[in-house]
Design a protein around this motif. Sequence first.
Motif, PDB file in Angstrom:
ATOM      1  N   PRO A   2       0.828  -1.214   0.000  1.00 42.97           N
ATOM      2  CA  PRO A   2       0.000   0.000   0.000  1.00 42.97           C
ATOM      3  C   PRO A   2       0.860   1.260   0.000  1.00 42.97           C
ATOM      4  CG  PRO A   2      -0.177  -1.176   2.101  1.00 42.97           C
ATOM      5  CD  PRO A   2       0.674  -2.000   1.192  1.00 42.97           C
ATOM      6  N   ALA A   3       0.243   2.376  -0.386  1.00 43.79           N
ATOM      7  CA  ALA A   3       0.950   3.651  -0.473  1.00 43.79           C
ATOM      8  C   ALA A   3       1.311   4.220   0.891  1.00 43.79           C
ATOM      9  CB  ALA A   3       0.112   4.662  -1.253  1.00 43.79           C
ATOM     10  N   THR A   4       0.569   3.847   1.925  1.00 47.04           N
ATOM     11  CA  THR A   4       0.848   4.333   3.278  1.00 47.04           C
ATOM     12  C   THR A   4       0.751   3.185   4.272  1.00 47.04           C
ATOM     13  OG1 THR A   4      -1.456   4.872   3.746  1.00 47.04           O
ATOM     14  CG2 THR A   4      -0.121   6.624   2.763  1.00 47.04           C
ATOM     15  N   ILE A   5       1.329   3.386   5.423  1.00 45.85           N
ATOM     16  CA  ILE A   5       1.226   2.418   6.517  1.00 45.85           C
ATOM     17  C   ILE A   5       0.055   2.838   7.391  1.00 45.85           C
ATOM     18  CG2 ILE A   5       2.366   1.460   8.551  1.00 45.85           C
ATOM     19  CD1 ILE A   5       5.047   2.071   7.125  1.00 45.85           C
ATOM     20  N   ASP A   6      -0.871   1.941   7.619  1.00 41.36           N
ATOM     21  CA  ASP A   6      -2.055   2.244   8.413  1.00 41.36           C
ATOM     22  C   ASP A   6      -1.758   1.970   9.892  1.00 41.36           C
ATOM     23  OD1 ASP A   6      -4.516   2.543   9.608  1.00 41.36           O
ATOM     24  OD2 ASP A   6      -5.603   1.474   8.024  1.00 41.36           O
ATOM     25  N   TYR A   7      -1.142   2.944  10.555  1.00 48.97           N
ATOM     26  CA  TYR A   7      -0.754   2.771  11.953  1.00 48.97           C
ATOM     27  C   TYR A   7      -1.952   2.586  12.874  1.00 48.97           C
ATOM     28  CZ  TYR A   7       4.031   3.916  10.726  1.00 48.97           C
ATOM     29  OH  TYR A   7       5.278   3.888  10.189  1.00 48.97           O
ATOM     30  N   GLY A   8      -3.064   3.240  12.571  1.00 48.15           N
ATOM     31  CA  GLY A   8      -4.261   3.087  13.402  1.00 48.15           C
ATOM     32  C   GLY A   8      -4.739   1.648  13.425  1.00 48.15           C
ATOM     33  N   LYS A   9      -4.803   1.030  12.255  1.00 50.67           N
ATOM     34  CA  LYS A   9      -5.239  -0.357  12.177  1.00 50.67           C
ATOM     35  C   LYS A   9      -4.237  -1.278  12.872  1.00 50.67           C
ATOM     36  CE  LYS A   9      -6.728  -3.887   8.928  1.00 50.67           C
ATOM     37  NZ  LYS A   9      -7.024  -4.185   7.525  1.00 50.67           N
ATOM     38  N   LEU A  10      -2.968  -1.026  12.681  1.00 52.58           N
ATOM     39  CA  LEU A  10      -1.935  -1.834  13.334  1.00 52.58           C
ATOM     40  C   LEU A  10      -2.008  -1.707  14.857  1.00 52.58           C
ATOM     41  CD1 LEU A  10       1.052  -1.111  10.927  1.00 52.58           C
ATOM     42  CD2 LEU A  10      -0.215  -3.264  11.150  1.00 52.58           C
ATOM     43  N   MET A  11      -2.245  -0.478  15.334  1.00 47.98           N
ATOM     44  CA  MET A  11      -2.311  -0.238  16.768  1.00 47.98           C
ATOM     45  C   MET A  11      -3.529  -0.946  17.381  1.00 47.98           C
ATOM     46  SD  MET A  11      -2.107   3.355  18.870  1.00 47.98           S
ATOM     47  CE  MET A  11      -3.582   4.018  18.161  1.00 47.98           C
ATOM     48  N   HIS A  12      -4.672  -0.860  16.714  1.00 46.48           N
ATOM     49  CA  HIS A  12      -5.864  -1.552  17.213  1.00 46.48           C
ATOM     50  C   HIS A  12      -5.611  -3.050  17.302  1.00 46.48           C
ATOM     51  CE1 HIS A  12      -9.447   1.235  17.303  1.00 46.48           C
ATOM     52  NE2 HIS A  12      -8.477   2.034  16.924  1.00 46.48           N
ATOM     53  N   GLY A  13      -5.004  -3.616  16.275  1.00 37.50           N
ATOM     54  CA  GLY A  13      -4.707  -5.047  16.286  1.00 37.50           C
ATOM     55  C   GLY A  13      -3.757  -5.424  17.413  1.00 37.50           C
ATOM     56  N   ALA A  14      -2.734  -4.594  17.625  1.00 39.43           N
ATOM     57  CA  ALA A  14      -1.768  -4.871  18.696  1.00 39.43           C
ATOM     58  C   ALA A  14      -2.429  -4.796  20.068  1.00 39.43           C
ATOM     59  CB  ALA A  14      -0.593  -3.892  18.609  1.00 39.43           C
ATOM     60  N   MET A  15      -3.298  -3.810  20.264  1.00 37.55           N
ATOM     61  CA  MET A  15      -3.956  -3.669  21.569  1.00 37.55           C
ATOM     62  C   MET A  15      -4.942  -4.805  21.820  1.00 37.55           C
ATOM     63  SD  MET A  15      -4.169   0.456  22.132  1.00 37.55           S
ATOM     64  CE  MET A  15      -5.702   0.582  21.347  1.00 37.55           C
ATOM     65  N   ARG A  16      -5.625  -5.261  20.773  1.00 38.34           N
ATOM     66  CA  ARG A  16      -6.508  -6.418  20.950  1.00 38.34           C
ATOM     67  C   ARG A  16      -5.683  -7.670  21.251  1.00 38.34           C
ATOM     68  NH1 ARG A  16      -9.400  -3.761  16.554  1.00 38.34           N
ATOM     69  NH2 ARG A  16     -11.224  -2.813  17.505  1.00 38.34           N
ATOM     70  N   GLY A  17      -4.511  -7.769  20.620  1.00 41.28           N
ATOM     71  CA  GLY A  17      -3.609  -8.884  20.909  1.00 41.28           C
ATOM     72  C   GLY A  17      -3.123  -8.852  22.347  1.00 41.28           C
ATOM     73  N   LEU A  18      -2.876  -7.651  22.871  1.00 46.13           N
ATOM     74  CA  LEU A  18      -2.469  -7.503  24.263  1.00 46.13           C
ATOM     75  C   LEU A  18      -3.576  -7.998  25.197  1.00 46.13           C
ATOM     76  CD1 LEU A  18      -0.706  -4.575  25.947  1.00 46.13           C
ATOM     77  CD2 LEU A  18      -2.900  -5.300  26.820  1.00 46.13           C
ATOM     78  N   ILE A  19      -4.819  -7.621  24.913  1.00 50.55           N
ATOM     79  CA  ILE A  19      -5.947  -8.076  25.733  1.00 50.55           C
ATOM     80  C   ILE A  19      -6.040  -9.595  25.671  1.00 50.55           C
ATOM     81  CG2 ILE A  19      -8.476  -8.078  25.958  1.00 50.55           C
ATOM     82  CD1 ILE A  19      -8.371  -5.129  24.924  1.00 50.55           C
ATOM     83  N   ARG A  20      -5.928 -10.159  24.473  1.00 49.57           N
ATOM     84  CA  ARG A  20      -5.986 -11.616  24.326  1.00 49.57           C
ATOM     85  C   ARG A  20      -4.882 -12.291  25.137  1.00 49.57           C
ATOM     86  NH1 ARG A  20      -4.888 -12.179  19.203  1.00 49.57           N
ATOM     87  NH2 ARG A  20      -2.761 -12.832  19.587  1.00 49.57           N
ATOM     88  N   GLU A  21      -3.659 -11.757  25.060  1.00 52.33           N
ATOM     89  CA  GLU A  21      -2.541 -12.354  25.787  1.00 52.33           C
ATOM     90  C   GLU A  21      -2.742 -12.274  27.303  1.00 52.33           C
ATOM     91  OE1 GLU A  21       2.305 -11.923  25.961  1.00 52.33           O
ATOM     92  OE2 GLU A  21       1.244 -11.243  24.173  1.00 52.33           O
ATOM     93  N   VAL A  22      -3.242 -11.150  27.782  1.00 43.54           N
ATOM     94  CA  VAL A  22      -3.520 -11.006  29.217  1.00 43.54           C
ATOM     95  C   VAL A  22      -4.573 -12.027  29.654  1.00 43.54           C
ATOM     96  CG1 VAL A  22      -4.590  -9.481  30.936  1.00 43.54           C
ATOM     97  CG2 VAL A  22      -2.817  -8.592  29.414  1.00 43.54           C
ATOM     98  N   LEU A  23      -5.652 -12.147  28.876  1.00 42.06           N
ATOM     99  CA  LEU A  23      -6.713 -13.091  29.234  1.00 42.06           C
ATOM    100  C   LEU A  23      -6.230 -14.539  29.150  1.00 42.06           C
ATOM    101  CD1 LEU A  23      -9.802 -11.374  27.567  1.00 42.06           C
ATOM    102  CD2 LEU A  23      -9.204 -11.449  30.000  1.00 42.06           C
ATOM    103  N   GLU A  24      -5.343 -14.851  28.206  1.00 46.54           N
ATOM    104  CA  GLU A  24      -4.773 -16.197  28.148  1.00 46.54           C
ATOM    105  C   GLU A  24      -3.983 -16.506  29.423  1.00 46.54           C
ATOM    106  OE1 GLU A  24      -4.236 -16.734  23.303  1.00 46.54           O
ATOM    107  OE2 GLU A  24      -2.573 -15.919  24.480  1.00 46.54           O
ATOM    108  N   GLY A  25      -3.226 -15.532  29.903  1.00 47.81           N
ATOM    109  CA  GLY A  25      -2.481 -15.709  31.147  1.00 47.81           C
ATOM    110  C   GLY A  25      -3.399 -15.941  32.329  1.00 47.81           C
ATOM    111  N   VAL A  26      -4.503 -15.191  32.387  1.00 48.75           N
ATOM    112  CA  VAL A  26      -5.476 -15.360  33.472  1.00 48.75           C
ATOM    113  C   VAL A  26      -6.149 -16.725  33.359  1.00 48.75           C
ATOM    114  CG1 VAL A  26      -7.670 -14.500  34.398  1.00 48.75           C
ATOM    115  CG2 VAL A  26      -5.839 -12.899  33.803  1.00 48.75           C
ATOM    116  N   ARG A  27      -6.462 -17.133  32.143  1.00 51.77           N
ATOM    117  CA  ARG A  27      -7.060 -18.460  31.939  1.00 51.77           C
ATOM    118  C   ARG A  27      -6.135 -19.567  32.463  1.00 51.77           C
ATOM    119  NH1 ARG A  27      -6.754 -19.922  26.039  1.00 51.77           N
ATOM    120  NH2 ARG A  27      -4.598 -20.136  26.725  1.00 51.77           N
TER     121      ARG A  27
END
Length: 160
Positions: A2-27
């Motif tokens: 793509p012509a630009t890097i979509d940092y917003g989309k990347l950031m949302h994905g990373a933050m959702r991944g962080l939530i998933r990783e935290v919940l996996e640890g709690v599980r």
Amino acid sequence: MPATIDYGKLMHGAMRGLIREVLEGVRDAGLPGEHHFFITFDTMHPDVEIADWLSDRYPGEMTVVMQHWFDDLDVTEDGFAVTLNFGDSPERLYIPYLAIRTFVDPSVEFGLRFDGPDTADDDADLPPADMIELDGDEDEGAPPPGKREAEVVSLDKFRK
């Protein structure tokens, strides 16, 4: 490429991944120390699964607390399911990560906020997510002397 890097989309994905990783640890190991979560989500998201009486009572958004009593936490790539106690009535909920509006762990003054509507197909048009900084205990009203009120720190001030 793509012509630009979509940092917003990347950031949302990373933050959702962080939530998933935290919940996996709690599980896998339970909640360590004083950690607990306030999770606010969109009850009208098409993939949310909650009892009808809960969606009737909370027609827009709902905040659940994972602290003293929760059971059968199941964490997947797209969301999590958990059984929570509502007035001595256990209820199973499924919350996709795309439905989460805020995820807060007040024990360590950490939080994430997703602004705007989320859809699985159109993450690119979302406004950026913000970090939430908490000082003091939200449930105790006024902060103790020397403590500040809770404040939201927007990532917009770091953008050019």
